[in-house]
Design a protein around this motif. Structure first.
Motif, mmCIF file in Angstrom:
data_model
loop_
_atom_site.group_PDB
_atom_site.id
_atom_site.type_symbol
_atom_site.label_atom_id
_atom_site.label_comp_id
_atom_site.label_asym_id
_atom_site.label_seq_id
_atom_site.Cartn_x
_atom_site.Cartn_y
_atom_site.Cartn_z
ATOM 1 N N LEU A 250 -16.118 -34.872 15.553
ATOM 2 C CA LEU A 250 -15.299 -34.448 14.409
ATOM 3 C C LEU A 250 -15.159 -35.470 13.103
ATOM 4 C CD1 LEU A 250 -12.215 -33.273 16.503
ATOM 5 C CD2 LEU A 250 -13.810 -31.854 15.313
ATOM 6 N N LEU A 251 -15.037 -36.885 13.357
ATOM 7 C CA LEU A 251 -15.081 -37.499 12.294
ATOM 8 C C LEU A 251 -16.415 -37.924 11.661
ATOM 9 C CD1 LEU A 251 -12.864 -40.634 13.560
ATOM 10 C CD2 LEU A 251 -12.113 -38.799 11.977
ATOM 11 N N THR A 252 -17.618 -37.424 12.272
ATOM 12 C CA THR A 252 -18.843 -37.741 11.899
ATOM 13 C C THR A 252 -19.205 -36.493 10.779
ATOM 14 O OG1 THR A 252 -19.630 -38.658 13.604
ATOM 15 C CG2 THR A 252 -21.292 -37.697 12.227
ATOM 16 N N ASN A 253 -18.597 -35.142 11.222
ATOM 17 C CA ASN A 253 -18.710 -34.132 10.405
ATOM 18 C C ASN A 253 -17.858 -34.210 9.279
ATOM 19 O OD1 ASN A 253 -19.398 -31.294 10.053
ATOM 20 N ND2 ASN A 253 -17.145 -30.848 10.462
ATOM 21 N N LEU A 254 -16.565 -34.678 9.267
ATOM 22 C CA LEU A 254 -15.898 -35.023 8.241
ATOM 23 C C LEU A 254 -16.325 -35.804 7.183
ATOM 24 C CD1 LEU A 254 -13.193 -34.454 6.341
ATOM 25 C CD2 LEU A 254 -11.937 -36.199 8.197
ATOM 26 N N GLY A 255 -16.827 -37.046 7.671
ATOM 27 C CA GLY A 255 -17.444 -38.151 6.962
ATOM 28 C C GLY A 255 -18.664 -37.643 6.127
ATOM 29 N N PHE A 256 -19.419 -37.027 6.724
ATOM 30 C CA PHE A 256 -20.671 -36.627 5.986
ATOM 31 C C PHE A 256 -20.164 -35.578 4.735
ATOM 32 C CE2 PHE A 256 -23.698 -33.169 5.267
ATOM 33 C CZ PHE A 256 -24.707 -34.027 4.691
ATOM 34 N N THR A 257 -19.235 -34.353 5.131
ATOM 35 C CA THR A 257 -18.786 -33.702 4.400
ATOM 36 C C THR A 257 -18.155 -34.203 2.974
ATOM 37 O OG1 THR A 257 -18.484 -31.952 5.862
ATOM 38 C CG2 THR A 257 -17.249 -31.747 3.846
ATOM 39 N N LEU A 258 -17.352 -35.301 3.215
ATOM 40 C CA LEU A 258 -16.541 -36.014 2.204
ATOM 41 C C LEU A 258 -17.517 -36.873 1.551
ATOM 42 C CD1 LEU A 258 -13.252 -37.029 4.135
ATOM 43 C CD2 LEU A 258 -13.752 -35.249 2.321
ATOM 44 N N GLN B 207 -20.729 -36.525 0.909
ATOM 45 C CA GLN B 207 -21.517 -35.362 -0.106
ATOM 46 C C GLN B 207 -20.956 -34.962 -1.001
ATOM 47 O OE1 GLN B 207 -24.668 -32.222 1.126
ATOM 48 N NE2 GLN B 207 -22.690 -31.432 1.666
ATOM 49 N N LEU B 208 -19.433 -34.731 -0.913
ATOM 50 C CA LEU B 208 -18.694 -34.322 -2.190
ATOM 51 C C LEU B 208 -18.574 -35.569 -3.145
ATOM 52 C CD1 LEU B 208 -16.891 -32.482 -3.495
ATOM 53 C CD2 LEU B 208 -14.859 -33.357 -2.212
ATOM 54 N N LEU B 209 -18.463 -36.868 -2.571
ATOM 55 C CA LEU B 209 -18.188 -38.102 -3.184
ATOM 56 C C LEU B 209 -19.609 -38.102 -4.379
ATOM 57 C CD1 LEU B 209 -16.358 -40.280 -3.931
ATOM 58 C CD2 LEU B 209 -17.312 -41.571 -2.261
ATOM 59 N N PHE B 210 -20.569 -38.205 -3.587
ATOM 60 C CA PHE B 210 -21.962 -38.720 -4.317
ATOM 61 C C PHE B 210 -22.712 -37.201 -4.748
ATOM 62 C CE2 PHE B 210 -21.060 -42.055 -1.750
ATOM 63 C CZ PHE B 210 -21.758 -43.339 -2.655
ATOM 64 N N SER B 211 -21.975 -36.080 -5.068
ATOM 65 C CA SER B 211 -22.473 -34.791 -5.275
ATOM 66 C C SER B 211 -23.349 -34.876 -6.611
ATOM 67 C CB SER B 211 -21.586 -33.593 -5.396
ATOM 68 O OG SER B 211 -20.664 -33.956 -6.537
ATOM 69 N N GLY B 212 -22.790 -35.799 -7.636
ATOM 70 C CA GLY B 212 -23.415 -35.908 -9.033
ATOM 71 C C GLY B 212 -24.778 -36.675 -8.754
#
Length: 292
Positions: free
Chosen positions: A234-242, A244-249
């Protein structure tokens, strides 16, 4: 999907090279072709000689026919689309051939196991389950590594081809995130395989001594690992999602699919529940022994 065709596609390529190498090579190719295809019939003959034939063994001649047909097409791949597909599928039929071999073989194995264990001794049944868990865990690991590895390589090549003029830093960051995505998708399958192998070790110990301290210790480790792996999934999934959002630019290519491995989570929870039920049964047995 390429791992599905192993080793049949490679055998077909070997037979094709031998057959084109000259008269001696052609004879060798035919001998190998006949021997490999006849292996199920050899197994059937051995079982018959030992008076151990069962109804599921009727699948062995069918497996021989499937093997001969598949090996012929793998040796002559140009005929696949001609005979196995109404329209050209660019060799996609090779996966159907491999699936037919694997499905026939696994069906024979499982039906024979179930037939032999209709009135099983507990230990024999548990030993069979232990072997199946080992095999499934190893196959799941190998298949997941192959599939995620090939998908990552293909995605990285596509990223480089479509962004030849991109900033090198952005390209590196995007490549790193492709690797992280591959690891995030791989992690649930690997944890599932590890838990299944740990469960196989527990079953082996349980078959010998159900309430032995060693059996109890293995189940405690299994229960602890299942809880930890569930949290990590669960944490791995959440960590990747966040991330990706943080570095989306900075990302040239992003994946916005919802990565929630429900199947693996169900397996982990199922193992955890079974371990809790066993521990409850062990405590109940200890209470009864104290009363007696």
């Amino acid at each position: 999907m390429k791992y599905i065709t192993f080793p049949w596609e490679q055998l077909g390529a070997l037979l094709r090279r031998l057959s084109l190498s000259g008269s001696a090579g052609n004879i060798t190719a035919w001998i190998l072709f006949l021997i490999i295809g006849a292996l199920p019939l050899v197994i059937c003959a051995v079982l018959a000689a030992r008076h151990r034939l069962r109804r599921p063994d009727a699948l062995l001649p069918i497996l021989t026919v499937v093997l001969y047909a598949a090996l012929w097409f793998y040796t002559n791949p140009t005929y696949m689309d001609l005979y196995l597909s109404p329209v050209p599928m660019e060799g996609f039929s090779k996966y159907s051939l491999a699936a037919a071999i694997i499905c026939t073989f696994l069906t024979w194995i499982l039906l024979r196991f179930l037939r032999n264990e209709e009135k099983p001794e507990r230990r024999r049944l548990l030993s069979g389950l232990q072997v199946l868990l080992y095999l499934y865990g190893l196959i799941l690991t190998a298949g997941s590594l192959w599939q995620n590895g090939t998908e990552f390589i293909a995605a990285r090549q596509k990223l480089e081809e479509m962004n030849t003029a991109a900033d090198p830093m952005q390209l590196r960051i995007s490549t790193i995130f492709l690797a992280l995505q591959a690891l995030t998708e791989l992690f649930p399958s690997i944890t599932e395989a590890l838990l299944l192998i740990m469960a196989a070790f527990f079953i082996g110990s349980f078959a010998k001594a159900p309430f032995d301290p060693g059996t109890f210790s293995r189940l405690e480790k299994l229960k602890k690992a299942s809880g930890q792996f569930l949290i990590l999934i669960l944490l791995t999934n959440l960590g990747f999602t966040l991330l990706q959002l943080l570095f989306s630019g900075y990302l040239l290519n992003s994946s916005y699919q919802l990565l929630f491995p429900l199947t693996e989570i169900i397996v982990v929870l199922g193992i955890r529940m079974l371990s809790l039920l066993y521990l409850d049964g062990k405590r109940l047995k200890e209470d009864n022994d104290m009363i007696i």
